[in-house]
Design an enzyme around this catalytic site. Structure first.
Site, PDB file in Angstrom:
ATOM      1  N   ASP A 164       0.824  -1.346  -0.227  1.00  0.00           N
ATOM      2  CA  ASP A 164      -0.063   0.009   0.193  1.00  0.00           C
ATOM      3  C   ASP A 164       0.918   1.246   0.020  1.00  0.00           C
ATOM      4  O   ASP A 164       0.684   2.190  -0.619  1.00  0.00           O
ATOM      5  CB  ASP A 164      -0.720   0.026   1.313  1.00  0.00           C
ATOM      6  CG  ASP A 164      -2.057  -0.876   1.108  1.00  0.00           C
ATOM      7  OD1 ASP A 164      -1.481  -2.003   1.576  1.00  0.00           O
ATOM      8  OD2 ASP A 164      -3.005  -0.436   1.022  1.00  0.00           O
TER       9      ASP A 164
ATOM     10  N   GLU B  69      -5.419   7.673  -0.327  1.00  0.00           N
ATOM     11  CA  GLU B  69      -5.810   6.969   0.820  1.00  0.00           C
ATOM     12  C   GLU B  69      -4.844   6.992   2.078  1.00  0.00           C
ATOM     13  O   GLU B  69      -5.225   7.345   3.299  1.00  0.00           O
ATOM     14  CB  GLU B  69      -6.337   5.405   0.629  1.00  0.00           C
ATOM     15  CG  GLU B  69      -6.793   4.926   1.846  1.00  0.00           C
ATOM     16  CD  GLU B  69      -7.500   3.376   1.688  1.00  0.00           C
ATOM     17  OE1 GLU B  69      -7.148   2.872   0.646  1.00  0.00           O
ATOM     18  OE2 GLU B  69      -8.084   2.824   2.310  1.00  0.00           O
TER      19      GLU B  69
ATOM     20  N   ASP C 237      -6.164   5.312  -4.778  1.00  0.00           N
ATOM     21  CA  ASP C 237      -6.225   4.184  -3.816  1.00  0.00           C
ATOM     22  C   ASP C 237      -5.030   3.318  -4.151  1.00  0.00           C
ATOM     23  O   ASP C 237      -5.208   2.664  -5.421  1.00  0.00           O
ATOM     24  CB  ASP C 237      -7.508   3.453  -3.864  1.00  0.00           C
ATOM     25  CG  ASP C 237      -7.620   2.438  -2.754  1.00  0.00           C
ATOM     26  OD1 ASP C 237      -6.468   2.219  -2.093  1.00  0.00           O
ATOM     27  OD2 ASP C 237      -8.913   2.249  -2.529  1.00  0.00           O
TER      28      ASP C 237
ATOM     29  N   ILE D  35      -3.723   0.593  -3.156  1.00  0.00           N
ATOM     30  CA  ILE D  35      -4.251  -0.948  -3.124  1.00  0.00           C
ATOM     31  C   ILE D  35      -5.702  -0.756  -2.733  1.00  0.00           C
ATOM     32  O   ILE D  35      -6.005  -0.708  -1.673  1.00  0.00           O
ATOM     33  CB  ILE D  35      -3.632  -2.044  -2.504  1.00  0.00           C
ATOM     34  CG1 ILE D  35      -2.100  -2.164  -2.695  1.00  0.00           C
ATOM     35  CG2 ILE D  35      -4.097  -3.372  -2.558  1.00  0.00           C
ATOM     36  CD1 ILE D  35      -1.338  -3.305  -2.152  1.00  0.00           C
ATOM     37  N   ASP D  36      -6.843  -0.924  -3.539  1.00  0.00           N
ATOM     38  CA  ASP D  36      -8.100  -1.033  -3.326  1.00  0.00           C
ATOM     39  C   ASP D  36      -8.412  -2.585  -2.994  1.00  0.00           C
ATOM     40  O   ASP D  36      -7.861  -3.530  -3.967  1.00  0.00           O
ATOM     41  CB  ASP D  36      -9.014  -0.524  -4.356  1.00  0.00           C
ATOM     42  CG  ASP D  36     -10.407  -0.693  -4.011  1.00  0.00           C
ATOM     43  OD1 ASP D  36     -10.638  -0.357  -2.709  1.00  0.00           O
ATOM     44  OD2 ASP D  36     -11.277  -0.612  -4.954  1.00  0.00           O
TER      45      ASP D  36
ATOM     46  N   THR E 290      -7.506  -4.183   0.079  1.00  0.00           N
ATOM     47  CA  THR E 290      -6.083  -4.835   0.497  1.00  0.00           C
ATOM     48  C   THR E 290      -6.518  -6.207   1.299  1.00  0.00           C
ATOM     49  O   THR E 290      -5.729  -7.094   1.071  1.00  0.00           O
ATOM     50  CB  THR E 290      -5.816  -4.090   1.748  1.00  0.00           C
ATOM     51  OG1 THR E 290      -5.685  -2.602   1.224  1.00  0.00           O
ATOM     52  CG2 THR E 290      -4.513  -4.347   2.344  1.00  0.00           C
TER      53      THR E 290
ATOM     54  N   ASP F  79     -12.187   5.233  -3.702  1.00  0.00           N
ATOM     55  CA  ASP F  79     -12.961   3.774  -4.070  1.00  0.00           C
ATOM     56  C   ASP F  79     -13.771   3.784  -5.143  1.00  0.00           C
ATOM     57  O   ASP F  79     -14.357   2.696  -5.533  1.00  0.00           O
ATOM     58  CB  ASP F  79     -13.716   3.387  -2.686  1.00  0.00           C
ATOM     59  CG  ASP F  79     -12.716   2.784  -1.646  1.00  0.00           C
ATOM     60  OD1 ASP F  79     -11.660   2.422  -2.099  1.00  0.00           O
ATOM     61  OD2 ASP F  79     -13.183   2.784  -0.590  1.00  0.00           O
TER      62      ASP F  79
HETATM   63  P1  AMP Z   1     -14.349  -4.039  -1.428  1.00  0.00           P
HETATM   64  O1  AMP Z   1     -13.275  -4.978  -1.822  1.00  0.00           O
HETATM   65  O2  AMP Z   1     -15.555  -3.519  -2.731  1.00  0.00           O
HETATM   66  O3  AMP Z   1     -15.089  -4.793  -0.303  1.00  0.00           O
HETATM   67  O4  AMP Z   1     -14.178  -2.594  -0.720  1.00  0.00           O
HETATM   68  C1  AMP Z   1     -12.853  -2.331  -0.340  1.00  0.00           C
HETATM   69  C2  AMP Z   1     -13.114  -1.000   0.185  1.00  0.00           C
HETATM   70  O5  AMP Z   1     -14.104  -0.948   1.110  1.00  0.00           O
HETATM   71  C3  AMP Z   1     -12.159  -0.427   0.974  1.00  0.00           C
HETATM   72  O6  AMP Z   1     -11.159   0.328   0.145  1.00  0.00           O
HETATM   73  C4  AMP Z   1     -12.643   0.483   2.167  1.00  0.00           C
HETATM   74  O7  AMP Z   1     -12.331   1.860   1.770  1.00  0.00           O
HETATM   75  C5  AMP Z   1     -13.979   0.181   1.847  1.00  0.00           C
HETATM   76  N1  AMP Z   1     -14.826   0.129   3.013  1.00  0.00           N
HETATM   77  C6  AMP Z   1     -14.270  -0.305   4.431  1.00  0.00           C
HETATM   78  N2  AMP Z   1     -15.399  -0.487   5.300  1.00  0.00           N
HETATM   79  C7  AMP Z   1     -16.521  -0.336   4.305  1.00  0.00           C
HETATM   80  C8  AMP Z   1     -18.048  -0.325   4.753  1.00  0.00           C
HETATM   81  N3  AMP Z   1     -18.333  -0.423   6.027  1.00  0.00           N
HETATM   82  N4  AMP Z   1     -18.959  -0.081   3.785  1.00  0.00           N
HETATM   83  C9  AMP Z   1     -18.754  -0.102   2.759  1.00  0.00           C
HETATM   84  N5  AMP Z   1     -17.176   0.106   2.216  1.00  0.00           N
HETATM   85  C10 AMP Z   1     -16.353  -0.148   3.380  1.00  0.00           C
HETATM   86 MG    MG Z   2      -9.991   1.202  -1.147  1.00  0.00          MG
END
Ligand code: AMP
Ligand code: MG
Length: 330
Positions: free
Chosen positions: A46, A69, A124, A126-127, A129, A271
């Site tokens: 990251d 981020e 981001d 690493i989206d 993680t 994101d």
């Molecule tokens: P994903 O891989 O689509 O589940 O999304 C990952 C992203 O979800 C991360 O980069 C976080 O910024 C975000 N994230 C963290 N907590 C939450 C939450 N409670 N609701 C929605 N997104 C979140």
């Molecule tokens: Mg992210």
């Protein structure tokens, strides 16, 4: 406006970051991961990816601020300090000339607060993680925002199969889009771009949908009720990160649902900026759960929106209606 220079620099920066992430992922050991205050795992990759992308952007566009981020506070003291030599080693492999000071300054150059004025990048590094740590899907996501509108997006997806139906085939792609100039995909390994388009599914029954792997990021219970209401037959495609936008943009899914699990959660601009312009330029539509356009102008978060609904456009109204009914929205 011509974004040729911005697209070239952004694509090269994302590819370098992807290479760094791939190296770290292939040699991931537990010491490479620490836990941030909010319990999200954050890795050497990251920070390394953020340092490299910010450095590339600042070299080419010194006056354009960056909303990224991560910040380097934890690396200056405490347990985070032990990560610095590893980050430096990986970052230097893809971008020579870093030392500790430059590395930390580069990470912290992503501290802009965003807003409705002028232009800025959002990153981001690493989206997804959690997907990265599981050895699954993650993305490096970079976008350019001007006066609150996303005008360019680049999404590096190092583990995404070029063809979802052929999981044993070539993996790793870079998607990109410039406003008004359609959306493109190229393999990570070679520059052979191909135009992408969303699916032409017009009956929601035939619309496969994608969602987060993590049920804490998007409610799986609500999505299954929505799918039932729409008559969707296929099982959900669960993928971490903005790879979901990639899968929607290339037509492998026709719906992306991100349904709030908590009242107080606000989505972050990094994101969704890159992923949403790629889907829109591929012919799709991205809104929040109320059908409202995403507003990237309030700052670092999408505080004017709730959740995300992406579709191929043709079925958007029907999906929004089903979301409204199941979530009991006014
Ligand atoms: P994903 O891989 O689509 O589940 O999304 C990952 C992203 O979800 C991360 O980069 C976080 O910024 C975000 N994230 C963290 N907590 C939450 C939450 N409670 N609701 C929605 N997104 C979140
Ligand atoms: Mg992210």
């Amino acid at each position: 406006m011509n974004y040729e220079a911005e697209l070239k620099v952004a694509t090269e920066a994302v590819i370098k970051a992807c290479r760094l992430c791939m190296k770290v992922q292939s040699s991931l050991v537990s010491e490479d991961s620490i836990t941030k205050k909010d319990n999200t795992p954050v890795t050497v990759a990251d920070y390394g990816a953020q340092a490299v992308v910010c450095r590339e952007l600042k070299n080419a566009f010194p006056d354009v601020p960056i909303v990224a981020e991560e910040d380097a506070a934890v690396l200056r003291k405490g347990e985070g300090k032990t990560l610095v030599p590893g980050i430096l080693e990986y970052a230097s492999e893809v971008f020579p000339g870093f030392d500790e000071e430059k590395l930390i300054a580069s990470i912290d150059s992503g501290d802009y607060q965003g807003g409705s004025e002028g232009r800025f990048w959002t990153l981001d590094p690493i989206d997804g993680t959690k997907g990265f740590l599981r050895g699954e899907q993650y993305a490096v996501a970079l976008a350019l925002i001007e006066y609150g509108e996303v005008v360019l997006g680049v999404l590096g997806c190092p583990n995404l199969p070029l063809d979802l139906r052929n999981q044993d085939g070539e993996r790793g792609c870079v998607l990109s889009a410039v406003r008004g100039e359609e959306a493109w995909v190229r393999p990570l390994a070679h520059n052979t771009p191909k135009k992408i388009q969303v699916s032409d599914v017009s009956d929601p029954k035939n619309a496969p949908f994608c969602e987060s792997v993590e049920s804490s990021h998007s409610s799986h219970d609500d999505s299954s009720r929505i799918a039932e209401l729409l008559g969707v037959k296929a099982e959900p495609i669960r993928i971490d990160s903005q790879c979901k936008y990639a899968v929607l943009a290339n037509g492998d899914a026709s719906i992306y649902l991100r349904l709030p699990t908590r009242k107080d959660y606000v989505e972050k601009i990094w994101d969704h900026a890159a992923g949403s312009i790629i889907v829109e330029e591929a012919g799709g539509l991205v809104t929040d759960i109320y059908g409202k356009s995403l507003d990237f102008s309030p700052g670092r978060t999408l505080s004017g929106n709730k959740g995300i609904v992406g579709t191929n456009g043709l079925i958007h109204d029907r999906v929004i209606a089903a979301v409204g009914e199941v979530l009991d929205l006014d």
